[in-house]
Design an enzyme around this catalytic site. Structure first.
Site, PDB file in Angstrom:
ATOM      1  N   GLU A  23      -4.209  -9.018   4.261  1.00 14.47           N
ATOM      2  CA  GLU A  23      -4.635  -7.891   3.425  1.00 14.47           C
ATOM      3  C   GLU A  23      -4.805  -8.309   1.961  1.00 14.47           C
ATOM      4  O   GLU A  23      -4.813  -7.469   1.070  1.00 14.47           O
ATOM      5  CB  GLU A  23      -3.646  -6.725   3.542  1.00 14.47           C
ATOM      6  CG  GLU A  23      -3.725  -6.024   4.891  1.00 14.47           C
ATOM      7  CD  GLU A  23      -2.855  -4.779   5.003  1.00 14.47           C
ATOM      8  OE1 GLU A  23      -3.204  -3.891   5.789  1.00 14.47           O
ATOM      9  OE2 GLU A  23      -1.821  -4.698   4.308  1.00 14.47           O
ATOM     10  N   ALA A  33       4.487  -5.895   2.142  1.00 13.83           N
ATOM     11  CA  ALA A  33       5.722  -5.242   1.685  1.00 13.83           C
ATOM     12  C   ALA A  33       6.594  -4.847   2.875  1.00 13.83           C
ATOM     13  O   ALA A  33       7.820  -4.999   2.838  1.00 13.83           O
ATOM     14  CB  ALA A  33       5.373  -4.015   0.838  1.00 13.83           C
ATOM     15  N   ASN A  34       5.963  -4.356   3.943  1.00 17.02           N
ATOM     16  CA  ASN A  34       6.753  -3.989   5.130  1.00 17.02           C
ATOM     17  C   ASN A  34       7.509  -5.215   5.658  1.00 17.02           C
ATOM     18  O   ASN A  34       8.677  -5.130   6.057  1.00 17.02           O
ATOM     19  CB  ASN A  34       5.840  -3.464   6.250  1.00 17.02           C
ATOM     20  CG  ASN A  34       5.120  -2.174   5.878  1.00 17.02           C
ATOM     21  OD1 ASN A  34       5.508  -1.487   4.929  1.00 17.02           O
ATOM     22  ND2 ASN A  34       4.065  -1.843   6.611  1.00 17.02           N
ATOM     23  N   THR A  47       2.551 -10.562  20.101  1.00 17.16           N
ATOM     24  CA  THR A  47       3.265  -9.296  20.278  1.00 17.16           C
ATOM     25  C   THR A  47       2.463  -8.444  21.255  1.00 17.16           C
ATOM     26  O   THR A  47       1.234  -8.380  21.187  1.00 17.16           O
ATOM     27  CB  THR A  47       3.467  -8.570  18.930  1.00 17.16           C
ATOM     28  OG1 THR A  47       2.187  -8.361  18.319  1.00 17.16           O
ATOM     29  CG2 THR A  47       4.335  -9.389  17.991  1.00 17.16           C
ATOM     30  N   GLY A  73       3.268  -5.053  22.174  1.00 18.10           N
ATOM     31  CA  GLY A  73       3.594  -3.630  22.107  1.00 18.10           C
ATOM     32  C   GLY A  73       4.777  -3.302  22.999  1.00 18.10           C
ATOM     33  O   GLY A  73       5.817  -3.983  22.963  1.00 18.10           O
ATOM     34  N   ASN A 106       0.849  -1.196   0.000  1.00 17.49           N
ATOM     35  CA  ASN A 106       0.000   0.000   0.000  1.00 17.49           C
ATOM     36  C   ASN A 106       0.878   1.236   0.000  1.00 17.49           C
ATOM     37  O   ASN A 106       1.954   1.225   0.607  1.00 17.49           O
ATOM     38  CB  ASN A 106      -0.849   0.091   1.276  1.00 17.49           C
ATOM     39  CG  ASN A 106      -1.773  -1.093   1.468  1.00 17.49           C
ATOM     40  OD1 ASN A 106      -2.292  -1.643   0.501  1.00 17.49           O
ATOM     41  ND2 ASN A 106      -1.983  -1.484   2.715  1.00 17.49           N
ATOM     42  N   ASP A 159       4.982  -5.414  11.745  1.00 17.97           N
ATOM     43  CA  ASP A 159       5.393  -6.022  10.469  1.00 17.97           C
ATOM     44  C   ASP A 159       6.891  -6.326  10.472  1.00 17.97           C
ATOM     45  O   ASP A 159       7.331  -7.369   9.977  1.00 17.97           O
ATOM     46  CB  ASP A 159       5.073  -5.085   9.303  1.00 17.97           C
ATOM     47  CG  ASP A 159       3.584  -4.824   9.180  1.00 17.97           C
ATOM     48  OD1 ASP A 159       2.791  -5.705   9.552  1.00 17.97           O
ATOM     49  OD2 ASP A 159       3.218  -3.734   8.703  1.00 17.97           O
ATOM     50  N   ASN A 181      -1.297  -9.923  17.668  1.00 21.54           N
ATOM     51  CA  ASN A 181      -1.252  -9.085  18.865  1.00 21.54           C
ATOM     52  C   ASN A 181      -2.381  -9.550  19.796  1.00 21.54           C
ATOM     53  O   ASN A 181      -3.132 -10.483  19.469  1.00 21.54           O
ATOM     54  CB  ASN A 181      -1.308  -7.590  18.514  1.00 21.54           C
ATOM     55  CG  ASN A 181      -2.626  -7.194  17.862  1.00 21.54           C
ATOM     56  OD1 ASN A 181      -3.655  -7.845  18.059  1.00 21.54           O
ATOM     57  ND2 ASN A 181      -2.600  -6.122  17.095  1.00 21.54           N
ATOM     58  N   GLY A 226       6.697  -6.052  24.946  1.00 22.96           N
ATOM     59  CA  GLY A 226       7.530  -7.080  24.320  1.00 22.96           C
ATOM     60  C   GLY A 226       6.724  -8.111  23.555  1.00 22.96           C
ATOM     61  O   GLY A 226       5.731  -7.768  22.898  1.00 22.96           O
TER      62      GLY A 226
END
Ligand code: RIB
Length: 301
Positions: free
Chosen positions: A138, A44-45, A213, A215, A13, A246, A182, A218
């Protein structure tokens, strides 16, 4: 670089980013500051992060439109050394995302998927030397499911980052070797099973290995019948957390493919993810191997 090789199948994106005092509430208009445009998209990230980490050769299956955005999405993949299998979608816009970043670090993201939603089961290239297939949500769920089944049949390990959160097709998780989520995504997939207990929620999914994950707290790895591995986050001066998850997924998968232990993969992914937060833009802070090793050496003292 060694012989490790991964395939990322996912989105690209163009991110339109505005900083503002706060993220708008429903119905609210917020006057932000200047507009910045960056390459992004979860797929892509992750591909760029994996390639820059230098632990594996990275290929990416991606769909781009026939607009001016496409070249802006292709160039950063090429620059990072990603070998892109590009599906060109005629008469379609490339994917784009509209991101508001609040001064307290909170963000809100709306994605217009465009060409990403035309990535179909028949577009999957041969796995070749790939040991791992890394995907996100996505692109069409039917394609994610078909690619996971094909990978499992070919003996390729499937790593799924189940983001953005959504209900998965029945049977998809049966073909997943490592799930990365997450806390919000985990709770949604667990559907109330396990209550608020993370390890019970992980167990309810039926996947052997779940990475959660957390945030600023950790990340952890849950495995069936094995002790949990926890890794704290590295403290950095945060500018923008967009894409930090990502970067974690890309580096974690590349490191696993490179043959390191789960503990080492967690440490390297956490470090790369922290560095990614120090610059504006989803891919801007993604470290090279040299930057990652230097950061790890500094933090080891
Ligand atoms: O995870 C961050 C990414 O989500 C952004 O780059 C945006 O494009 C959306 O896909």
């Amino acid at each position: 670089m060694g012989n490790a090789n991964i395939l990322v199948a996912g989105s690209a994106n163009l991110d339109f980013v505005v900083r503002a005092a706060h993220v708008p509430a429903p119905g609210e208009t917020v006057l932000g500051r200047e507009l910045a445009v960056f390459p992004g998209g979860k797929g892509a990230n992750q591909a760029v992060a994996a390639a820059r980490a230098g632990a594996a050769d990275v290929r990416m299956l991606v769909a781009l439109g026939d607009d001016a955005f496409a070249a802006q999405l292709e160039a950063p993949l090429r620059d990072a050394g990603v070998d892109a299998s590009i599906v060109r979608i005629a008469a379609s816009a490339s994917g784009s995302a509209f991101i508001c970043i609040a001064d307290d670090g909170e963000n809100s993201i709306t994605v217009a998927p465009g060409a990403n939603m035309h990535l179909a089961p028949e577009h999957l290239p041969a796995f070749g030397a790939a040991s791992h297939l890394l995907m996100q949500l996505e692109i069409p769920l039917a394609s994610v499911h078909a690619y996971a089944q094909a990978a499992r049949a070919a003996g390729v390990k499937v790593v799924l980052n189940a983001a953005p959160a959504q209900v998965l097709p029945r049977g998809l998780l049966d073909n997943v070797d490592v799930l990365i989520v997450n806390e919000g995504e985990l709770a949604m997939l667990a559907g109330g099973h396990g209550g608020a207990d993370l390890s019970m929620q992980c167990k309810a999914l039926g996947v052997c290995c779940v990475v959660v994950t957390l945030g600023a707290r950790g990340a952890l790895v849950w495995r069936r019948d094995q002790p949990m591995i926890e890794h704290p986050a590295f403290a950095v001066d945060v500018v923008d957390t967009t894409g930090a998850g990502d970067v974690f997924c890309g580096v974690f998968t590349a490191e696993l493919a490179g043959g390191v232990t789960l503990e080492v993969a967690m440490r390297h992914a956490a470090a790369a993810s922290a560095l990614a937060c120090t610059k504006l833009g989803a891919q801007s802070g993604t470290p090279t191997r040299v930057e990652l090793d230097r950061f790890l050496a500094d933090r080891a003292q």
